[in-house]
Scaffold this motif. Structure first.
Motif, PDB file in Angstrom:
ATOM      1  N   TYR A  68       0.787  -1.231   0.000  1.00 35.02           N
ATOM      2  CA  TYR A  68       0.000   0.000   0.000  1.00 35.02           C
ATOM      3  C   TYR A  68       0.823   1.287   0.000  1.00 35.02           C
ATOM      4  O   TYR A  68       0.334   2.333  -0.426  1.00 35.02           O
ATOM      5  N   TRP A  69       2.087   1.240   0.473  1.00 31.45           N
ATOM      6  CA  TRP A  69       2.845   2.483   0.623  1.00 31.45           C
ATOM      7  C   TRP A  69       4.297   2.378   0.167  1.00 31.45           C
ATOM      8  O   TRP A  69       5.085   3.277   0.421  1.00 31.45           O
ATOM      9  N   ALA A  70       4.664   1.281  -0.464  1.00 36.43           N
ATOM     10  CA  ALA A  70       6.079   1.132  -0.843  1.00 36.43           C
ATOM     11  C   ALA A  70       6.199   0.521  -2.235  1.00 36.43           C
ATOM     12  O   ALA A  70       5.991   1.194  -3.232  1.00 36.43           O
ATOM     13  N   CYS A  71       6.532  -0.757  -2.309  1.00 32.19           N
ATOM     14  CA  CYS A  71       6.867  -1.391  -3.592  1.00 32.19           C
ATOM     15  C   CYS A  71       5.802  -1.183  -4.662  1.00 32.19           C
ATOM     16  O   CYS A  71       6.104  -0.701  -5.768  1.00 32.19           O
ATOM     17  N   MET A  72       4.582  -1.572  -4.367  1.00 38.11           N
ATOM     18  CA  MET A  72       3.548  -1.550  -5.402  1.00 38.11           C
ATOM     19  C   MET A  72       3.196  -0.134  -5.866  1.00 38.11           C
ATOM     20  O   MET A  72       3.229   0.154  -7.075  1.00 38.11           O
ATOM     21  N   PRO A  73       2.873   0.797  -4.972  1.00 34.35           N
ATOM     22  CA  PRO A  73       2.546   2.137  -5.479  1.00 34.35           C
ATOM     23  C   PRO A  73       3.740   2.856  -6.091  1.00 34.35           C
ATOM     24  O   PRO A  73       3.585   3.595  -7.079  1.00 34.35           O
ATOM     25  N   SER A  74       4.936   2.672  -5.549  1.00 34.09           N
ATOM     26  CA  SER A  74       6.085   3.383  -6.114  1.00 34.09           C
ATOM     27  C   SER A  74       6.373   2.901  -7.528  1.00 34.09           C
ATOM     28  O   SER A  74       6.644   3.700  -8.430  1.00 34.09           O
ATOM     29  N   LYS A  75       6.310   1.591  -7.754  1.00 35.09           N
ATOM     30  CA  LYS A  75       6.575   1.086  -9.103  1.00 35.09           C
ATOM     31  C   LYS A  75       5.433   1.424 -10.050  1.00 35.09           C
ATOM     32  O   LYS A  75       5.655   1.618 -11.253  1.00 35.09           O
ATOM     33  N   ALA A  76       4.213   1.518  -9.528  1.00 30.81           N
ATOM     34  CA  ALA A  76       3.094   1.951 -10.376  1.00 30.81           C
ATOM     35  C   ALA A  76       3.284   3.399 -10.822  1.00 30.81           C
ATOM     36  O   ALA A  76       2.912   3.767 -11.939  1.00 30.81           O
ATOM     37  N   LEU A  77       3.877   4.227  -9.967  1.00 31.14           N
ATOM     38  CA  LEU A  77       4.171   5.611 -10.350  1.00 31.14           C
ATOM     39  C   LEU A  77       5.324   5.695 -11.343  1.00 31.14           C
ATOM     40  O   LEU A  77       5.340   6.554 -12.226  1.00 31.14           O
ATOM     41  N   LEU A  78       6.290   4.791 -11.210  1.00 29.68           N
ATOM     42  CA  LEU A  78       7.501   4.871 -12.027  1.00 29.68           C
ATOM     43  C   LEU A  78       7.366   4.192 -13.387  1.00 29.68           C
ATOM     44  O   LEU A  78       8.095   4.526 -14.328  1.00 29.68           O
ATOM     45  N   ARG A  79       6.457   3.248 -13.520  1.00 28.43           N
ATOM     46  CA  ARG A  79       6.364   2.510 -14.780  1.00 28.43           C
ATOM     47  C   ARG A  79       5.913   3.367 -15.956  1.00 28.43           C
ATOM     48  O   ARG A  79       6.507   3.278 -17.054  1.00 28.43           O
TER      49      ARG A  79
END
Length: 484
Positions: free
Chosen positions: A47-58
């Motif tokens: 919810y606040w690290a791997c998944m959302p950050s990579k969703a923003l960066l992709r």
């Protein structure tokens, strides 16, 4: 008033990826398991690290890849749609609802207990429920602490509380793009969030106290990432740090130790992590509240008699990465089951109950532009550990597959070879899309594959993976006494 105790074979405190995997392993072994969680099931990563950050960066990475090739470049005429990127991010975090994760836990047969859990003596966990009551859980065999880590804020920065800074949580869950963003910290969170929000339209300044970005990786990795950030428009400043912050309305002012000041709508402090152990009741079992937990290779906590207390994931400070936490969870779950069922533990270098990969074979990807992918020891770390090494570098852009992947492909690869055994101690790649090269390097490092055998692992042509052949050729052709 505390209710009568409920008995389980195993109690897992913390239902992030580490806790979920550990509970899954103990349930698969037939042990009754309680999984205690005070926030969302799925934890920080979901919810606040791997998944959302990579969703923003992709999306920025996809756009950059299209613009890097003649033909597709001409078809790209617009900018990123920030609203669409944020909406896609929201879908990957299930809109911060954990229904799907709760259903998964139920499918394992573990019992989910909502609330704040803390140790209340050996094999006892007291849970403060959301309704304000208490529930006592007791473990026949083991308690596993998988509570992770939290953002660490500098305690001595004047004005910090009133400035309401972002941590990694706010940076990955923000609902709108700030006009200006100041990021403090040159580690993974700092560089990734600087890249993401710059791409989405913010004016970003990145402040780094030391002389380089990503200081735990090979120096050239930080240099190439800094160049990539600057090319994207990020103002990267090294050797500088804030001395005070002040918020007035919608604007926060950051005063720097070089006499300059910056104004922005948001300030992100990416200045390290601290263990989430301050409310875990560690003192009740003779440990220090608020500290990192030291464990052996089965993830059993040192200093606690009886091999009943375990700690996996960030909380043991071995490797603060989700995939390493999940790996430790599988090891710890297997060790708990073996001890509970009276089976012998395999704790040798390749034992099923020993987390040996945390020692010198940790893989990591930094999803900036360019990407960084690294596993094992850097050259500096290897030499400091007493190894006699040869460092082999190769420009990735000279590989045919890379040149086809992107016009004017820029990147670099390095392997660190132990000259005594002729095996790889570490590998680092920097360049567009290099994260997909990493697992082959991880297998080579973990498996201690001899150089003479790697020659027979033939890479397909024309792929970026042909870098392996070029590195091996460079190693073969290097002067016999070459080392750094």
């Amino acid at each position: 008033m505390t209710a009568e105790a409920t008995d389980f074979d195993v109690i897992v405190v913390g239902a992030g990826p580490t806790g979920e995997n550990l509970a899954d392993r103990t349930r698969a072994a037939g042990l009754s398991t309680a999984l205690v969680e005070s926030e969302l099931v799925g934890g920080e990563c979901s919810y606040w690290a791997c998944m959302p950050s990579k969703a923003l960066l992709r999306p920025p990475a996809a756009l950059s890849a299209a613009r890097a090739v003649a033909g597709s470049r001409e078809a790209v005429t617009g900018r990123l749609d920030a609203a669409a990127v944020l909406a896609r991010r929201d879908s990957f975090v299930s809109h911060w609802k954990d229904d799907g994760q709760v259903a998964w836990v139920a499918g394992t047969g573990a019992e989910l207990v909502r609330g704040q859990g803390r140790l209340d003596g050996p094999r006892r966990v007291l849970v403060r429920t959301p309704e304000g009551g208490e529930r006592l859980l007791t473990a026949r065999h083991a308690v596993a602490l998988c509570t992770g880590s939290r953002a660490m804020l500098p305690a001595d920065l004047p004005g910090l509380a009133e400035a309401r800074p972002w941590t990694s949580r706010e940076a990955t869950s923000a609902r709108a793009v700030p006009a200006r963003l100041v990021v403090v910290g040159g580690g993974v969170v700092g560089v990734e969030m600087a890249a993401a929000w710059q791409a989405l339209g913010a004016e970003v300044t990145l402040l780094v106290r030391g002389g380089r970005l990503l200081p735990r990786l090979e120096p050239f990795a930080g240099e190439l990432v800094a160049a990539g950030l600057r090319a994207a428009g990020v103002d990267v400043r090294t050797g500088v740090q804030p001395t005070a912050v002040r918020r007035e309305g919608a604007v926060v002012t950051v005063t720097l130790d070089d006499g300059d000041s910056l104004a922005a709508e948001e300030l992100l402090l990416a200045t390290g992590r601290a263990p989430r152990t301050e409310e875990l009741g560690l003192a009740s079992v003779g440990l220090v509240d608020g500290g990192w937990l030291t464990v052996d290779d089965s993830c059993a906590v040192r200093g606690v008699a009886g091999d009943w207390l375990y700690a996996a994931g960030d909380v043991n400070h071995r490797a603060l990465l989700t995939h390493q936490g999940k790996y430790q969870a599988r090891i710890a779950g297997a060790a708990i089951a073996a001890r509970a069922l009276g089976r012998p533990l395999e704790l040798g270098a390749w034992g099923a109950h020993a987390a040996t990969a945390d020692l010198a074979a940790v893989p990591q990807v930094v999803f900036t532009e360019p990407e960084v992918a690294a596993v094992g020891l850097s050259a500096e770390q290897a030499e400091r550990a007493g190894h006699r090494v040869r460092v082999v570098d190769y420009e990735l852009g000279r590989v045919a597959g890379a040149a086809l992947l992107a016009d004017d492909y820029q990147g670099r690869a390095r392997m660190v070879v132990d000259l005594e055994r002729e095996v790889l101690l570490g590998v680092t790649f920097v360049g567009p899309g290099v994260g997909e090269l990493l697992h082959a390097a991880t297998v080579a490092v973990v498996g201690q594959v001899p150089i003479h055998r790697l020659w027979h692992a033939v890479p397909s042509y024309p792929t970026v993976g042909e870098i392996w052949l070029r590195l091996l050729e460079a190693y073969r052709d290097a002067p016999q006494d070459a080392s750094e």
